[in-house]
Design a protein around this motif. Structure first.
Motif, PDB file in Angstrom:
ATOM      1  N   VAL A  31     -24.667   4.103   3.399  1.00  0.00           N
ATOM      2  CA  VAL A  31     -23.780   3.024   2.967  1.00  0.00           C
ATOM      3  C   VAL A  31     -24.455   2.346   1.780  1.00  0.00           C
ATOM      4  CG1 VAL A  31     -22.681   0.844   3.606  1.00  0.00           C
ATOM      5  CG2 VAL A  31     -22.876   2.681   5.297  1.00  0.00           C
ATOM      6  N   MET A  41     -17.000   1.004   3.837  1.00  0.00           N
ATOM      7  CA  MET A  41     -17.043  -0.112   4.794  1.00  0.00           C
ATOM      8  C   MET A  41     -17.026   0.377   6.236  1.00  0.00           C
ATOM      9  SD  MET A  41     -14.498  -2.804   2.845  1.00  0.00           S
ATOM     10  CE  MET A  41     -13.981  -3.492   4.377  1.00  0.00           C
ATOM     11  N   ASP A  42     -16.311   1.461   6.486  1.00  0.00           N
ATOM     12  CA  ASP A  42     -16.181   2.017   7.835  1.00  0.00           C
ATOM     13  C   ASP A  42     -16.721   3.444   7.832  1.00  0.00           C
ATOM     14  OD1 ASP A  42     -14.819  -0.311   8.556  1.00  0.00           O
ATOM     15  OD2 ASP A  42     -12.873   0.558   8.094  1.00  0.00           O
ATOM     16  N   GLY A 102     -18.543  -4.541   7.820  1.00  0.00           N
ATOM     17  CA  GLY A 102     -18.417  -3.097   7.972  1.00  0.00           C
ATOM     18  C   GLY A 102     -18.332  -2.730   9.434  1.00  0.00           C
TER      19      GLY A 102
END
Length: 107
Positions: A31, A41-42, A102
């Motif tokens: 990330v 974010m996910d 997140g």
């Protein structure tokens, strides 16, 4: 001669330390932290998977945390890794920029 052999053996042993499994696990997902956001974010990882956050926002301070699970501390550079040992959905945020949120899904 014996000193040289002992010294050589110690040098070989010291070289093996980083290459023989003592390093942090290789991340399954990375990330990026830049432009005051998590990207992506996910993310989804398998049970036992490792997520690495890379602080690359020009030295701007950030803090990746999921209370009770992981805490990067406040920093403006470098990386932070966490290995997920339990299945679930984990929200995390940046305490410095609370709108940065997140989600890690562990299968």
């Amino acid at each position: 001669m014996r000193r040289w052999i002992v010294g050589f053996g110690l040098a070989v042993a010291a070289t093996c330390v980083p290459a023989c499994g003592t390093e942090d696990p290789v991340p399954d997902v990375v990330v990026e932290i830049s432009n005051v956001q998590f990207s992506p974010m996910d993310v989804t990882v398998e049970h036992g998977g490792t997520v690495e956050w890379r602080f690359d926002d020009g030295g701007l301070l950030h803090h990746v945390e999921s209370p009770g699970l992981f805490d990067s501390g406040i920093t403006g550079d470098g990386t932070f890794r966490h290995t997920f040992e339990s299945v679930g959905v984990y929200e995390y945020s940046c305490s410095v920029h609370p709108y940065m949120i997140g989600v890690i899904t562990v299968l």
